[in-house]
Design an enzyme around this catalytic site. Structure first.
Site, PDB file in Angstrom:
ATOM      1  N   GLU A 178       0.934  -1.148   0.003  1.00  0.00           N
ATOM      2  CA  GLU A 178      -0.157  -0.144   0.067  1.00  0.00           C
ATOM      3  C   GLU A 178       0.857   1.372   0.010  1.00  0.00           C
ATOM      4  OE1 GLU A 178      -2.846  -0.378   3.304  1.00  0.00           O
ATOM      5  OE2 GLU A 178      -3.729  -2.320   2.291  1.00  0.00           O
ATOM      6  N   GLY A 218      32.817   1.002 -19.846  1.00  0.00           N
ATOM      7  CA  GLY A 218      33.136   2.636 -19.708  1.00  0.00           C
ATOM      8  C   GLY A 218      31.730   3.290 -20.009  1.00  0.00           C
ATOM      9  N   GLU A 270      16.861  -5.622   4.016  1.00  0.00           N
ATOM     10  CA  GLU A 270      16.927  -5.674   5.472  1.00  0.00           C
ATOM     11  C   GLU A 270      16.096  -6.724   6.092  1.00  0.00           C
ATOM     12  OE1 GLU A 270      16.722  -3.190   3.031  1.00  0.00           O
ATOM     13  OE2 GLU A 270      18.584  -2.118   3.508  1.00  0.00           O
ATOM     14  N   GLY A 318       9.877  -8.282  -3.257  1.00  0.00           N
ATOM     15  CA  GLY A 318       9.657  -9.572  -2.722  1.00  0.00           C
ATOM     16  C   GLY A 318      10.357  -9.897  -1.072  1.00  0.00           C
ATOM     17  N   GLU A 343       8.725 -17.210  -3.934  1.00  0.00           N
ATOM     18  CA  GLU A 343       9.012 -16.100  -4.719  1.00  0.00           C
ATOM     19  C   GLU A 343      10.505 -15.754  -4.475  1.00  0.00           C
ATOM     20  OE1 GLU A 343       6.373 -12.869  -3.973  1.00  0.00           O
ATOM     21  OE2 GLU A 343       7.693 -11.540  -5.246  1.00  0.00           O
TER      22      GLU A 343
HETATM   23  C1  LIG Z   1       8.338  -2.998  -9.686  1.00  0.00           C
HETATM   24  C2  LIG Z   1       7.860  -3.322  -8.456  1.00  0.00           C
HETATM   25  C3  LIG Z   1       6.944  -4.310  -8.501  1.00  0.00           C
HETATM   26  C4  LIG Z   1       6.530  -4.766  -7.174  1.00  0.00           C
HETATM   27  N1  LIG Z   1       5.450  -5.625  -7.575  1.00  0.00           N
HETATM   28  C5  LIG Z   1       4.436  -5.830  -6.364  1.00  0.00           C
HETATM   29  C6  LIG Z   1       3.198  -6.696  -6.533  1.00  0.00           C
HETATM   30  O1  LIG Z   1       2.954  -7.291  -7.525  1.00  0.00           O
HETATM   31  N2  LIG Z   1       2.427  -6.848  -5.201  1.00  0.00           N
HETATM   32  C7  LIG Z   1       2.862  -6.151  -4.240  1.00  0.00           C
HETATM   33  O2  LIG Z   1       2.092  -6.233  -3.338  1.00  0.00           O
HETATM   34  N3  LIG Z   1       3.978  -5.447  -4.151  1.00  0.00           N
HETATM   35  C8  LIG Z   1       4.722  -5.279  -5.318  1.00  0.00           C
HETATM   36  N4  LIG Z   1       6.086  -4.510  -5.085  1.00  0.00           N
HETATM   37  C9  LIG Z   1       6.076  -3.722  -3.772  1.00  0.00           C
HETATM   38  C10 LIG Z   1       7.495  -4.432  -2.981  1.00  0.00           C
HETATM   39  O3  LIG Z   1       7.026  -5.558  -2.574  1.00  0.00           O
HETATM   40  C11 LIG Z   1       7.810  -3.349  -1.905  1.00  0.00           C
HETATM   41  O4  LIG Z   1       8.344  -2.182  -2.389  1.00  0.00           O
HETATM   42  C12 LIG Z   1       8.588  -3.854  -0.907  1.00  0.00           C
HETATM   43  O5  LIG Z   1       8.052  -4.905  -0.163  1.00  0.00           O
HETATM   44  C13 LIG Z   1       9.081  -2.728   0.108  1.00  0.00           C
HETATM   45  O6  LIG Z   1       8.132  -1.981   0.861  1.00  0.00           O
HETATM   46  P1  LIG Z   1       8.058  -0.304   0.418  1.00  0.00           P
HETATM   47  O7  LIG Z   1       8.355   0.033  -0.959  1.00  0.00           O
HETATM   48  O8  LIG Z   1       6.705   0.020   0.951  1.00  0.00           O
HETATM   49  O9  LIG Z   1       9.284   0.009   1.444  1.00  0.00           O
HETATM   50  P2  LIG Z   1       9.190   0.460   2.881  1.00  0.00           P
HETATM   51  O10 LIG Z   1       8.514  -0.729   3.635  1.00  0.00           O
HETATM   52  O11 LIG Z   1       8.947   1.673   3.150  1.00  0.00           O
HETATM   53  O12 LIG Z   1      10.729   0.073   3.160  1.00  0.00           O
HETATM   54  C14 LIG Z   1      11.672   1.096   2.822  1.00  0.00           C
HETATM   55  C15 LIG Z   1      12.990   0.913   3.335  1.00  0.00           C
HETATM   56  O13 LIG Z   1      13.123   0.817   4.724  1.00  0.00           O
HETATM   57  C16 LIG Z   1      13.989  -0.318   4.885  1.00  0.00           C
HETATM   58  N5  LIG Z   1      13.217  -1.348   5.922  1.00  0.00           N
HETATM   59  C17 LIG Z   1      11.904  -1.496   6.012  1.00  0.00           C
HETATM   60  N6  LIG Z   1      11.922  -2.489   6.970  1.00  0.00           N
HETATM   61  C18 LIG Z   1      12.820  -2.694   7.614  1.00  0.00           C
HETATM   62  C19 LIG Z   1      13.296  -3.374   8.581  1.00  0.00           C
HETATM   63  N7  LIG Z   1      12.657  -4.305   9.371  1.00  0.00           N
HETATM   64  N8  LIG Z   1      14.565  -3.532   9.005  1.00  0.00           N
HETATM   65  C20 LIG Z   1      15.519  -2.568   8.575  1.00  0.00           C
HETATM   66  N9  LIG Z   1      15.078  -1.872   7.493  1.00  0.00           N
HETATM   67  C21 LIG Z   1      13.938  -1.923   6.820  1.00  0.00           C
HETATM   68  C22 LIG Z   1      14.682  -0.991   3.690  1.00  0.00           C
HETATM   69  O14 LIG Z   1      15.809  -0.283   3.621  1.00  0.00           O
HETATM   70  C23 LIG Z   1      13.381  -0.741   2.907  1.00  0.00           C
HETATM   71  O15 LIG Z   1      14.097  -0.952   1.585  1.00  0.00           O
HETATM   72  C24 LIG Z   1       6.661  -4.040  -6.231  1.00  0.00           C
HETATM   73  C25 LIG Z   1       7.450  -2.998  -6.152  1.00  0.00           C
HETATM   74  C26 LIG Z   1       8.071  -2.730  -7.346  1.00  0.00           C
HETATM   75  C27 LIG Z   1       9.025  -1.407  -7.073  1.00  0.00           C
END
Ligand SMILES: Cc1cc2nc3c(=O)[nH]c(=O)nc-3n(C[C@H](O)[C@H](O)[C@H](O)COP(=O)(O)OP(=O)(O)OC[C@H]3O[C@@H](n4cnc5c(N)ncnc54)[C@H](O)[C@@H]3O)c2cc1C
Length: 379
Positions: free
Chosen positions: A129, A341, A369, A365, A244
């Site tokens: 979300e 390059g 972290e 996926g 996955e």
């Molecule tokens: C191209 C693409 C395709 C996708 N496809 C799908 C899909 O089909 N269905 C779906 O549901 N989702 C999908 N996603 C979502 C994806 O699974 C999420 O982006 C991912 O799980 C991270 O969630 P977020 O982006 O909200 O990052 P956030 O949860 O905001 O996290 C941001 C960063 O905070 C840090 N962080 C988070 N938790 C922790 C922790 N416990 N400890 C330490 N550091 C932490 C990490 O560095 C993380 O990268 C997709 C994303 C992309 C970009």
């Protein structure tokens, strides 16, 4: 120097050959057009279905291939080795269809699987979300029971196959007070009133992969659309995410291997200071490091594929595979871009395309972290 792979049987290798030819013939010529359109046309999905390249693990009585994880892995490896990006076949076949196979009622299986296997109906799964993706138990989309229906409200983002999808498995809160124990998986047909797709999201890479926002505004679905049991969605997600993550590990290993071959070819042709780029000791050392890491990735991935085929892969092991391969792939990729390059920054070169396409592997996926958190729990 190749690692001799013993994890795959002859029938896996035969399917690998079919997949390789399909990607070469039906996908590579269309890549640029798909990149411009921002999605893969439906006809290609149907062709993949006819070739038996979708839903290879779905039982044959529902139109699937009746195979195992090895069949899924060889198809995905070939997709990445071909440098094809966009078709969300693996997500559809190996990540989402298994939810229906494992949790669906007979009626749900009969209603969806034949069309899904044929590429006539395309699947998406919506967990993430705008407010967060890593912390799945904190999702805010709700499904409220009303007689024999659920009424769904909320929004999802980053949803792969979001524009093409005919049916979306939506992670919803059915008990907002219960945290992880209040999540359910509900199937929402794209034809339902109140379901709306948002904009196609502009990504850094994988331009042909359709990734969209989805909105649910009082979407009414019958309770028979619930997958599995109410409030058990979080544990279903955790179980399926292991597969996955292993798939991500498999394609990272295969892609790095292919990029190494392409980089060796490039540096042996490119000249600087009166010699080839290969002749610099630095180049040989960097590529020797990449080779060592390719062997390590390949060995690890094949071991875990074997464990998964024996149904022994744990959630921690899948996290180890994803963490190690995605981080290693990224380091190797950066070194190989450097050896190209300026051409390493030009999208017409596979290394540059990989640089933009592959970055997401460390986040989607489950971020690295989060993988470390999962692994640390078992230490
Ligand atoms: C191209 C693409 C395709 C996708 N496809 C799908 C899909 O089909 N269905 C779906 O549901 N989702 C999908 N996603 C979502 C994806 O699974 C999420 O982006 C991912 O799980 C991270 O969630 P977020 O982006 O909200 O990052 P956030 O949860 O905001 O996290 C941001 C960063 O905070 C840090 N962080 C988070 N938790 C922790 C922790 N416990 N400890 C330490 N550091 C932490 C990490 O560095 C993380 O990268 C997709 C994303 C992309 C970009």
């Amino acid at each position: 120097m190749q690692v001799i792979r013993t994890v795959f049987r002859e029938d896996h290798e035969m399917l690998r050959e079919t997949a390789r030819r399909f990607f070469e013939r039906e996908c590579m010529p269309h890549q640029e057009a798909w990149n411009r359109a921002g999605r893969v046309d439906r006809d290609t999905w149907r062709k993949a279905g006819r070739e038996g390249l979708l839903c290879v693990t779905v039982p044959s009585e529902y139109g699937g291939g009746g195979g195992d994880f090895g069949h899924s892995a060889v198809i995905l490896e070939e997709l990445f080795k071909a440098g094809v990006s966009g078709p969300g076949f693996s997500l559809h076949s190996d990540i989402i269809a298994p939810y229906i196979v494992r949790l669906g009622t007979e009626a749900q299986k009969q209603a969806w699987l034949p069309a899904v296997c044929a590429g006539e109906a395309i699947l998406a799964i919506a967990m993430t979300e705008p407010g967060g993706g890593s912390d799945l138990k904190a999702i805010r989309t709700t499904a409220v029971r009303d007689g024999n229906d659920y009424i769904i409200n909320g929004s999802k983002t980053f949803i792969s196959n979001g524009l093409n999808a005919d049916m979306v498995i939506v992670a919803c809160k059915t008990d907002p007070t219960a945290g992880a124990r209040g999540v359910s998986l509900i199937m929402v047909e794209a034809s339902r009133e109140g379901f709306r797709r948002g904009r196609k999201l502009e990504k850094v890479g994988q331009p042909a992969a359709d990734t969209a926002e989805l909105f649910f505004d009082n979407v009414r679905v019958p309770v028979t659309n619930l997958l599995g049991e109410e409030n058990k969605g979080f544990s279903y997600l955790m179980q399926e995410l292991a597969q996955e993550r292993l798939l991500i590990a498999a394609y990272c290993a295969a892609k790095t291997e292919r990029l190494l071959e392409q980089t060796i070819q490039y540096v042996k042709e490119r000249r600087a200071f009166g010699q080839t780029v290969w002749d610099f000791q630095n180049t040989k050392f960097k590529l020797a490091d990449v080779q060592a890491q390719v062997v390590a990735m390949r060995t690890m991935v094949d071991y875990y594929i074997g464990e998964h085929l024996r149904r022994r892969l744990t959630v921690q092991e899948a996290a180890i595979a994803k963490l190690y391969t995605t981080e290693t792939m990224w380091k190797c990729l950066d070194d190989m871009v450097q050896l190209h390059g300026g051409y390493g920054y030009m999208l017409e070169y596979p290394i540059a395309r990989a640089f933009t396409d592959m970055r997401i592997a460390r986040v989607a996926g489950g971020a690295s972290e989060v993988m470390r958190e999962i692994i640390a729990r078992s230490l």
